[in-house]
Design an enzyme around this catalytic site. Structure first.
Site, PDB file in Angstrom:
ATOM      1  N   SER A 263     -80.333 -94.061 -16.267  1.00 18.60           N
ATOM      2  CA  SER A 263     -80.264 -95.001 -17.465  1.00 18.60           C
ATOM      3  C   SER A 263     -80.055 -96.355 -17.010  1.00 18.60           C
ATOM      4  CB  SER A 263     -78.906 -94.507 -17.911  1.00 18.60           C
ATOM      5  OG  SER A 263     -77.665 -94.824 -17.180  1.00 18.60           O
ATOM      6  N   SER A 264     -79.452 -96.728 -15.734  1.00 14.42           N
ATOM      7  CA  SER A 264     -79.234 -98.122 -15.533  1.00 14.42           C
ATOM      8  C   SER A 264     -80.886 -98.659 -14.913  1.00 14.42           C
ATOM      9  CB  SER A 264     -78.425 -98.209 -14.207  1.00 14.42           C
ATOM     10  OG  SER A 264     -78.801 -97.671 -12.930  1.00 14.42           O
TER      11      SER A 264
ATOM     12  N   THR B 195     -84.353 -89.863  -0.369  1.00 13.97           N
ATOM     13  CA  THR B 195     -85.479 -90.058   0.578  1.00 13.97           C
ATOM     14  C   THR B 195     -86.241 -91.519   0.293  1.00 13.97           C
ATOM     15  OG1 THR B 195     -87.039 -88.848  -1.010  1.00 13.97           O
ATOM     16  CG2 THR B 195     -86.420 -87.586   1.100  1.00 13.97           C
ATOM     17  N   ASP B 196     -85.898 -92.138  -0.617  1.00 13.97           N
ATOM     18  CA  ASP B 196     -86.320 -93.452  -0.986  1.00 13.97           C
ATOM     19  C   ASP B 196     -85.895 -94.461  -0.184  1.00 13.97           C
ATOM     20  OD1 ASP B 196     -83.947 -93.175  -2.173  1.00 13.97           O
ATOM     21  OD2 ASP B 196     -84.430 -94.562  -3.873  1.00 13.97           O
TER      22      ASP B 196
ATOM     23  N   ASP C   5     -85.806 -95.340  -8.788  1.00 14.20           N
ATOM     24  CA  ASP C   5     -85.692 -95.204  -9.914  1.00 14.20           C
ATOM     25  C   ASP C   5     -86.388 -96.528 -10.874  1.00 14.20           C
ATOM     26  OD1 ASP C   5     -83.636 -93.478  -9.358  1.00 14.20           O
ATOM     27  OD2 ASP C   5     -81.870 -94.642  -9.385  1.00 14.20           O
TER      28      ASP C   5
END
Length: 372
Positions: A138-139, A47-48, A183
């Site tokens: 993690s990135s 959705t982002d 993220d």
């Protein structure tokens, strides 16, 4: 995200071990440390980048960096997780493109340099506890920690939202993953013990309540994800095609976030099949974000279960980002004692699933899921 002083470093076994490794590698003591957490989304897959909402929270796995400034502008970074390290000149951070995990750090440096922020060199050592290629960002944690490290070294301070946007650009432009803001925003603005309700259009957030009797448990399929491949890009392009279709019929529509389910149903038959399925999932998933936050506020466990189940089924059948390992894990989690609800985490295509579990049954849930 938290900057760690020397006192905190001395109190942490993990950082003490990192300091020992740093000394052995560079022949000197680390003088500063930074960290950034991974994250898991409770609701809101894909959705982002559709200008929608996500319910997310930072997790107790993260990326930690120890460093010591250098006077020659060289940035040298090694990892306790990876065999290979890398180096580049902060005066020209993009002169030679790094490979593998070095791209994430170098991309942040390039973006900061282009924005006019002073860069200073250092010797650095990284250690991460976020499983790689797992859907737990993690990135983004590495990018966020790197940006904070370069802030400390350069003596400047970024607005947190601007830092999230800058690190997102680094991944878009330098790594080649056309990700949304979720993220990086989660890693930089998330707070401990709080779920974050992020509006990806306005770049604002509020905190959502998680009942004290519930816990969040993440289950890793260990089926690795590779977002830089074509699948992620294909899904995004299909969503953009759907948004453009509806925008042509209603100029007020900018993204799938703006499309109501009623409007979608009216025109669904005119859309290509894949575009229709992708669009339906995003429209329904965006509505599920608000619905889950409200159900958590009410501690309405049957509704929590139904919303999370619908999200997984939509991700599997409409957005087609599931797979055999994810279905197997979903079946095991759903049947485990104490499971209130469970679904996919992150972008799918493998990686992790997330469950909301009764606090007093977490151990039983983990044993049952692992055995199954």
């Amino acid at each position: 995200m938290h900057k760690l002083g020397v006192d905190c470093i001395e109190r942490s076994r993990r950082l003490t071990e990192m300091k020992t490794a740093f000394r052995a590698l560079y022949g000197a003591e680390a003088t500063l440390g930074v960290r950034a957490p991974g994250r898991v989304d409770l609701m809101g897959s894909h959705t982002d980048y559709n200008d929608g909402k996500v319910l997310t929270l930072p997790i107790n796995r993260g990326i930690w960096i120890l460093a010591r400034p250098r006077s020659d502008g060289q940035l040298n970074m090694a990892s306790l997780n990876m065999d290979a390290g890398f180096s580049f000149d902060t005066a020209a951070p993009g002169q030679h493109r790094e490979q593998d995990w070095g791209r994430y750090v170098q991309g942040v440096a390039v973006e900061l340099n282009e924005a006019g922020h002073p860069l200073h060199g250092c010797d650095a050592l990284v250690h991460g506890t976020v499983p790689l290629a797992s859907g737990l960002s993690s990135s983004a944690a590495l990018e966020a920690a790197s940006a904070t490290l370069l802030e400390v070294l350069g003596g400047f301070s970024l607005d947190p939202v601007q830092k999230a946007l800058l690190t997102q650009r680094a991944e878009n432009r330098w790594v080649g993953v056309n990700c949304g803001i979720l993220d990086q925003y989660s890693s930089i603005l998330g707070e401990q013990h709080k779920a974050l309700m992020l509006d990806c259009r306005s770049l604002t957030h509020r905190y959502a309540h998680v009942p004290s009797g519930l816990r969040i448990v993440i289950c890793n399929t260990r089926a690795p994800r590779q977002l830089s491949g074509s699948e992620y890009g294909d899904r995004r392009a299909q969503c953009e095609q759907g948004a453009a279709f509806f925008a042509a019929r209603n100029p007020g529509i900018r993204a799938l976030r703006d499309v109501s389910l009623d409007l979608f149903e009216k025109y669904a038959s005119e859309l290509p099949g894949k575009v229709a399925r992708r669009s339906r999932f995003i429209i329904e998933e965006n509505a599920r974000v608000d619905a889950l936050a409200a159900a958590l506020d009410r501690d309405d466990r049957p509704t929590i279960q139904n919303i999370m189940k619908a999200s997984f089924e939509g991700a599997r059948d409409l957005f087609e980002i599931s797979g055999p390992a994810m279905q197997c894990m979903m079946d095991a989690m759903s049947a485990a004692p104490g499971c209130v609800g469970c679904r996919q985490a992150g972008a799918g295509f493998g990686g992790c699933l997330v469950a909301i579990v009764e606090k007093d049954q977490v151990d039983a849930f983990c044993r049952s899921t692992a055995a199954a």
